[in-house]
Design a protein around this motif. Structure first.
Motif, PDB file in Angstrom:
ATOM      1  N   PRO A  31      60.619  -1.155  51.922  1.00 13.29           N
ATOM      2  CA  PRO A  31      60.461   0.033  51.086  1.00 13.29           C
ATOM      3  C   PRO A  31      61.660   0.973  51.197  1.00 13.29           C
ATOM      4  CG  PRO A  31      59.065   0.219  53.020  1.00 13.29           C
ATOM      5  CD  PRO A  31      59.689  -1.154  53.057  1.00 13.29           C
ATOM      6  N   MET A  32      61.913   1.694  50.103  1.00  9.67           N
ATOM      7  CA  MET A  32      63.020   2.644  50.026  1.00  9.67           C
ATOM      8  C   MET A  32      62.453   3.985  49.563  1.00  9.67           C
ATOM      9  SD  MET A  32      66.529   2.470  47.750  1.00  9.67           S
ATOM     10  CE  MET A  32      65.734   2.541  46.159  1.00  9.67           C
ATOM     11  N   SER A  42      57.706   6.353  47.832  1.00 12.88           N
ATOM     12  CA  SER A  42      58.161   5.117  48.446  1.00 12.88           C
ATOM     13  C   SER A  42      58.188   4.034  47.380  1.00 12.88           C
ATOM     14  CB  SER A  42      57.223   4.711  49.587  1.00 12.88           C
ATOM     15  OG  SER A  42      57.642   3.471  50.132  1.00 12.88           O
ATOM     16  N   ILE A  43      59.328   3.401  47.234  1.00 10.16           N
ATOM     17  CA  ILE A  43      59.465   2.278  46.322  1.00 10.16           C
ATOM     18  C   ILE A  43      59.357   1.028  47.191  1.00 10.16           C
ATOM     19  CG2 ILE A  43      60.948   1.137  44.624  1.00 10.16           C
ATOM     20  CD1 ILE A  43      59.980   3.949  43.778  1.00 10.16           C
ATOM     21  N   ASP A  44      58.293   0.270  46.989  1.00 12.11           N
ATOM     22  CA  ASP A  44      57.952  -0.795  47.924  1.00 12.11           C
ATOM     23  C   ASP A  44      58.577  -2.154  47.649  1.00 12.11           C
ATOM     24  OD1 ASP A  44      56.377   0.944  49.457  1.00 12.11           O
ATOM     25  OD2 ASP A  44      54.693   0.686  48.088  1.00 12.11           O
ATOM     26  N   SER A  45      59.155  -2.343  46.467  1.00  8.01           N
ATOM     27  CA  SER A  45      59.730  -3.653  46.158  1.00  8.01           C
ATOM     28  C   SER A  45      60.889  -3.527  45.180  1.00  8.01           C
ATOM     29  CB  SER A  45      58.663  -4.563  45.551  1.00  8.01           C
ATOM     30  OG  SER A  45      58.306  -4.099  44.261  1.00  8.01           O
ATOM     31  N   LYS A  46      61.682  -4.574  45.144  1.00 12.70           N
ATOM     32  CA  LYS A  46      62.795  -4.633  44.196  1.00 12.70           C
ATOM     33  C   LYS A  46      62.264  -4.537  42.765  1.00 12.70           C
ATOM     34  CE  LYS A  46      66.600  -7.707  42.959  1.00 12.70           C
ATOM     35  NZ  LYS A  46      67.283  -8.967  43.289  1.00 12.70           N
ATOM     36  N   GLU A  47      61.133  -5.207  42.486  1.00 12.29           N
ATOM     37  CA  GLU A  47      60.552  -5.195  41.147  1.00 12.29           C
ATOM     38  C   GLU A  47      60.124  -3.782  40.745  1.00 12.29           C
ATOM     39  OE1 GLU A  47      60.870  -8.992  42.821  1.00 12.29           O
ATOM     40  OE2 GLU A  47      59.654  -7.381  43.648  1.00 12.29           O
ATOM     41  N   GLU A  48      59.542  -3.052  41.696  1.00  8.70           N
ATOM     42  CA  GLU A  48      59.130  -1.675  41.421  1.00  8.70           C
ATOM     43  C   GLU A  48      60.353  -0.804  41.129  1.00  8.70           C
ATOM     44  OE1 GLU A  48      56.579   1.959  43.498  1.00  8.70           O
ATOM     45  OE2 GLU A  48      56.669   0.021  44.512  1.00  8.70           O
ATOM     46  N   PHE A  49      61.430  -1.024  41.870  1.00  4.76           N
ATOM     47  CA  PHE A  49      62.663  -0.272  41.647  1.00  4.76           C
ATOM     48  C   PHE A  49      63.241  -0.586  40.270  1.00  4.76           C
ATOM     49  CE2 PHE A  49      67.307   0.277  42.065  1.00  4.76           C
ATOM     50  CZ  PHE A  49      67.345   1.627  42.374  1.00  4.76           C
TER      51      PHE A  49
END
Length: 108
Positions: A31-32, A42-49
């Protein structure tokens, strides 16, 4: 390693200048944390980003701040390295995650 830090910071600057979500996602660890003006998330995945609106991520203020950052004189902090112009925000935070350099946060 100072040379690796400078090189990685340059890669972040290039991704931001090109408004390239894909390239920035490749440099990130999830997460980022994203510190949006209306609250942190919190962005939990590359796909979410990658699903984020590029205009929301690449604000003019973030682009200016990252472009003006001095990647040759970054000082480590507890959060890692903060890529920003002198004012401090907006910024991109990166550091070691699982032994490799990665973007760990973006603050607006």
């Amino acid at each position: 390693d100072k040379a690796e830090t400078e090189k990685f910071a340059g890669m972040i600057q290039e991704a931001v200048a090109q408004k390239d979500l894909g390239k920035l996602a490749e440099l990130a660890a999830f997460p980022m944390y994203m510190g949006f003006p209306d609250g942190g998330k919190s962005i939990d995945s590359k796909e979410e980003f990658l699903a984020l609106d590029p205009e929301t991520v690449f604000t003019a203020e973030l682009m200016d701040s990252v472009a003006e950052a001095d990647e040759k004189n970054l000082s480590p902090s507890r959060a890692g390295f903060v890529l920003t112009k002198e004012s401090g925000e907006p910024n991109v935070v990166f550091g070691l995650r699982d032994g490799v350099l990665a973007v760990t946060g973006i603050n607006y």
